[in-house]
Design an enzyme around this catalytic site. Structure first.
Site, PDB file in Angstrom:
ATOM      1  N   ARG A 161       5.363   2.527  -2.688  1.00  0.00           N
ATOM      2  CA  ARG A 161       4.959   2.193  -1.311  1.00  0.00           C
ATOM      3  C   ARG A 161       4.102   3.270  -0.654  1.00  0.00           C
ATOM      4  O   ARG A 161       3.469   3.001   0.371  1.00  0.00           O
ATOM      5  CB  ARG A 161       6.169   1.861  -0.429  1.00  0.00           C
ATOM      6  CG  ARG A 161       6.858   0.563  -0.812  1.00  0.00           C
ATOM      7  CD  ARG A 161       8.002   0.236   0.107  1.00  0.00           C
ATOM      8  NE  ARG A 161       7.542  -0.113   1.454  1.00  0.00           N
ATOM      9  CZ  ARG A 161       8.369  -0.288   2.478  1.00  0.00           C
ATOM     10  NH1 ARG A 161       9.674  -0.110   2.315  1.00  0.00           N
ATOM     11  NH2 ARG A 161       7.889  -0.620   3.656  1.00  0.00           N
ATOM     12  N   ASP A 162       4.107   4.482  -1.191  1.00  0.00           N
ATOM     13  CA  ASP A 162       3.210   5.542  -0.723  1.00  0.00           C
ATOM     14  C   ASP A 162       2.563   6.175  -1.944  1.00  0.00           C
ATOM     15  O   ASP A 162       2.591   7.397  -2.118  1.00  0.00           O
ATOM     16  CB  ASP A 162       3.973   6.597   0.084  1.00  0.00           C
ATOM     17  CG  ASP A 162       4.543   6.037   1.379  1.00  0.00           C
ATOM     18  OD1 ASP A 162       3.752   5.520   2.191  1.00  0.00           O
ATOM     19  OD2 ASP A 162       5.770   6.101   1.575  1.00  0.00           O
ATOM     20  N   CYS A 163       1.983   5.334  -2.788  1.00  0.00           N
ATOM     21  CA  CYS A 163       1.483   5.777  -4.088  1.00  0.00           C
ATOM     22  C   CYS A 163       0.074   6.354  -3.945  1.00  0.00           C
ATOM     23  O   CYS A 163      -0.931   5.667  -4.177  1.00  0.00           O
ATOM     24  CB  CYS A 163       1.494   4.610  -5.072  1.00  0.00           C
ATOM     25  SG  CYS A 163       1.291   5.094  -6.788  1.00  0.00           S
ATOM     26  N   HIS A 167       1.023  12.600  -3.721  1.00  0.00           N
ATOM     27  CA  HIS A 167       2.434  12.533  -4.080  1.00  0.00           C
ATOM     28  C   HIS A 167       2.663  12.700  -5.579  1.00  0.00           C
ATOM     29  O   HIS A 167       3.746  12.388  -6.084  1.00  0.00           O
ATOM     30  CB  HIS A 167       3.042  11.222  -3.582  1.00  0.00           C
ATOM     31  CG  HIS A 167       3.136  11.159  -2.097  1.00  0.00           C
ATOM     32  ND1 HIS A 167       3.053   9.980  -1.386  1.00  0.00           N
ATOM     33  CD2 HIS A 167       3.289  12.147  -1.164  1.00  0.00           C
ATOM     34  CE1 HIS A 167       3.149  10.243  -0.091  1.00  0.00           C
ATOM     35  NE2 HIS A 167       3.292  11.543   0.061  1.00  0.00           N
ATOM     36  N   ARG A 190      10.680   5.716   0.564  1.00  0.00           N
ATOM     37  CA  ARG A 190      10.392   4.311   0.895  1.00  0.00           C
ATOM     38  C   ARG A 190      10.355   3.425  -0.347  1.00  0.00           C
ATOM     39  O   ARG A 190      10.057   2.235  -0.257  1.00  0.00           O
ATOM     40  CB  ARG A 190       9.056   4.210   1.633  1.00  0.00           C
ATOM     41  CG  ARG A 190       9.048   4.889   2.983  1.00  0.00           C
ATOM     42  CD  ARG A 190       8.071   4.272   3.949  1.00  0.00           C
ATOM     43  NE  ARG A 190       6.763   3.996   3.375  1.00  0.00           N
ATOM     44  CZ  ARG A 190       6.025   2.920   3.680  1.00  0.00           C
ATOM     45  NH1 ARG A 190       6.490   2.024   4.539  1.00  0.00           N
ATOM     46  NH2 ARG A 190       4.833   2.743   3.142  1.00  0.00           N
TER      47      ARG A 190
END
Length: 265
Positions: A161-163, A167, A190
Site C-alpha cells: 500500500r506504500d510500495c 521503503h 498499512r
C-alpha cells in the site's frame, strides 16, 4: 497479547510492557494523534518503536467510505514482517509486540523493530542516476532484486500500500558485488494480508513503485526487465495480458508530469 524477544524479554520481565513503552525516549520521527514513531537506544542497540493509541471515529468512517479497512493497530506490521521472513523476503526484525483492548477507538498496541543500520533507501542511493548513471550491471542487479522481492511479497498474500523505492533499504557496505547485496522492505503498517492479493491492490503496488522511480533515469528497457522478472513471463505475453496495468501506469505518469510542469511555471 504480548510477545517479547531479547533484550526486552529480560529487561521487562515482571513489568507491564505497555507502561515501559510509555517511558521510552528517543528521536521522534512522527507524532500523530493516534500514532507515535521514535528511534531509541536499549542495551547498546538502536530500535524503532511504533506506538498505536486507538483511532478516531472520523478516521474509521473515512476509510470505510473509501472501501478500505482502517489501520487499527500494530498487528498488521508484526504479522507482515513474520510472513515475509517466512518466505525469504528481507525486512525488519520484530523484537516486541503488544496489543490490548477490544474497542478500536481505544485499543492500544506497539511494535518494536531493530534499527536497520547502516542502510540507505533506494530513493537516496539512486537519486543522481539520471545525471550520473550507475554501472549497468549494478542497476540490473538492483532491478532484479526489487522485482523478485515484490513478486514474492505478493505471492505470499501481502500488498504493501506504500510500495515506493524510499521503503526499500540497501544494506551497507555495498560495493556492487551480488554476494553483498541485501535489500529490506520497511514501513509495513498499512500492509494488507490475505491468501491472495487482489489484482487491484497488486497493480497499486506496482504503479506506486513505477512512479516513485520515474526520476532516477530508468530506461524503457529497465522497466521491461523489471516486468519480466516480476511476472516470470516473456515480454510479449506481459504486454498482451497486462494492458490495464500499463495504461494505468502511463496515466499516472502523465498526471505527475503535468503537475510538475504546472508547479514549475
Amino acid at each position: 497479547m504480548v510477545e517479547l524477544k531479547e533484550p526486552f524479554a529480560t529487561l521487562w520481565r515482571g513489568k507491564d510492557p505497555f507502561e515501559e513503552v510509555k517511558t521510552l525516549q528517543g528521536e521522534v520521527f512522527r507524532e500523530l494523534e493516534t500514532r507515535r514513531t521514535l528511534r531509541f537506544e536499549m542495551a547498546g542497540k538502536s530500535y524503532f518503536l511504533k506506538w498505536h493509541r486507538g483511532t478516531t471515529l472520523k478516521e474509521i468512517i473515512k476509510n470505510l467510505l473509501s472501501l478500505r479497512m482502517p489501520v487499527l493497530g500494530a498487528d498488521r506490521e508484526w504479522n507482515a514482517i513474520h510472513r515475509l521472513r517466512d518466505v525469504g523476503v528481507d525486512t525488519m526484525y520484530g523484537v516486541a509486540f503488544g496489543e490490548k483492548g477490544m474497542n478500536p477507538l481505544t485499543r492500544t498496541s506497539f511494535i518494536i523493530t531493530e534499527d536497520l543500520t547502516p542502510t540507505i533507501s533506494l530513493e537516496d542511493y539512486c537519486a543522481d542516476w539520471a545525471t550520473n548513471p550507475p554501472d549497468v550491471r549494478v542497476k540490473r542487479m538492483l532491478i532484479k532484486r526489487v522485482a523478485t522481492m515484490v513478486r514474492d511479497m505478493h505471492a505470499a498474500g501481502i500488498n504493501h500500500r506504500d510500495c515506493y523505492i524510499c521503503h526499500f533499504l540497501l544494506h551497507l557496505p555495498f560495493s556492487g558485488k551480488e554476494e553483498e547485496l541485501k535489500i529490506s522492505v520497511i514501513d509495513l503498517h498499512r500492509a494488507q494480508l490475505r491468501t491472495r492479493v487482489p489484482r487491484r491492490w497488486r497493480d497499486k503496488d506496482l504503479i506506486g513503485l513505477y512512479f516513485s522511480s520515474m526520476n532516477i533515469g530508468l530506461t524503457q528497457r529497465d522497466i521491461w526487465r523489471f516486468m519480466k522478472v516480476y511476472f516470470a513471463a516473456p515480454l510479449k505475453d506481459i504486454l498482451k495480458q497486462e494492458q490495464g496495468l500499463l495504461s494505468q501506469a502511463e496515466a499516472k505518469a502523465t498526471k505527475i508530469r503535468e503537475r510538475t510542469i504546472r508547479k514549475s511555471l
